[in-house]
Design an enzyme around this catalytic site. Sequence first.
Site, PDB file in Angstrom:
ATOM      1  CE  LYS A  29     -78.252  34.792 -53.770  1.00 60.77           C
ATOM      2  NZ  LYS A  29     -79.730  34.868 -53.598  1.00 60.77           N
ATOM      3  CB  SER A 104     -80.551  32.202 -50.932  1.00 61.12           C
ATOM      4  OG  SER A 104     -80.951  33.059 -51.987  1.00 61.12           O
ATOM      5  CB  SER A 128     -83.330  35.266 -51.460  1.00 64.29           C
ATOM      6  OG  SER A 128     -83.784  33.956 -51.244  1.00 64.29           O
TER       7      SER A 128
END
Length: 423
Positions: A29, A104, A128
């Site tokens: 990420k 996210s 997330s």
Amino acid sequence: MSDHGIFISEETIEGDGDGPLADKTVAVKDNISTEGVRTTCGSEMLADYVPPYDATVVERLKDAGATIVGKANMDEFGMGSTTETSAFGPVENPAAEGRVPGGSSGGSAAAVAAGEADLALGSDTGGSVRNPAAFCGVVGIKPTYGLVSRYGLVAYANSLEQIGPLAPTVEGAAELLDVIAGEDPQDATTRDEGTDSDYAAAADGDVDGLDIGVPTNLVDGADEGVVEAFWSAMDDLEDRGATYHEVELPSVEHAVEAYYVIATSEASSNLARFDGVRYGHRADAEGNWNEEFAQTRKEGFGEEVKRRVLLGTYALSAGYHDKYYKKAQDARAWVKQDFDEALAEADVLASPTMPVPPFERGESLDDPLQMYLADANTVPVNLADLPAISVPAGETDGLPVGVQFVGSAFDEETIIRAGSALA
């Protein structure tokens, strides 16, 4: 940008030697620092930022021999549940055309679902990792707070967030957790509970005698198809020797409100460092420093980040701190107490990961409250500092559904065992 909008950067970072992940590719990420490779947090504010160091989890990936194949797209600074707030464009859901991948960590989950990476790392502040795992039909683990180092994770809400693995299977996610877990002198919040654990070995599918508590207020009110898939999964576990009973968690009715006060307050404090002076975007504005500061943040932050910074700044302002922030912390303590009491009478707690199937693209952008309320089943776990796993549990109208298992602090083995019986 890659297919599906998955990667912001596709620079490859080779691992060292022949460790346990020597044959694996990993997507990371883009809020996790990678030395010499751009780390943007999905924001114009950090569009050209190149960290001078690796996050601890990245160092451990390299030591384990993994090959990092790219930095995965994400909601800006982790603020979103759809991966549509990224300054670099939205991510498509490989498992559901026309739908969002969740957020996210949507790029991380989509990378796994699309076969662009064997494994992925995300971060979970209020769901997330688990949200996109459920929406993309993969496995995601949110570890106990303190099990995995946050050194090198760009902060959104320090007291809530954890780095966690995503994978096609529970065993794969557990193998990645084995690599990244453990105490780190660079992060004083870490503990050594995971040092001697073998999480992959726990993914044996043996749930004979497992006692599952089902919080009815995390099931009631969910989409009808999601509820049907959830109870079907519970029946499957019962057929394999588990038992389940209903439990109550009264405090979770207030968890979303408490979470968004705490998270936005911490975001307001953390994002104050982006001032156009030290690093990151700097506006080309004439005038005094205050004007340049304001213009930098106006240009550098997207609408959702601005919204949350404003909410947090208001909650912390003079005259409102006790009315909002202190009250939210009291609610957080209540949530933790409820979970501890429920887990004293059950081995794990189970619920749908998300109360709804994946949103249509664009559906929640004009109604952020809908996006916030969809976090109802995931944010209580972060407030309680507990571990949770989301595993695929069938479909509704062709859309993926996830089941979430929550365990006691540092008892990742039990949620992994429960999850592995389904995936």
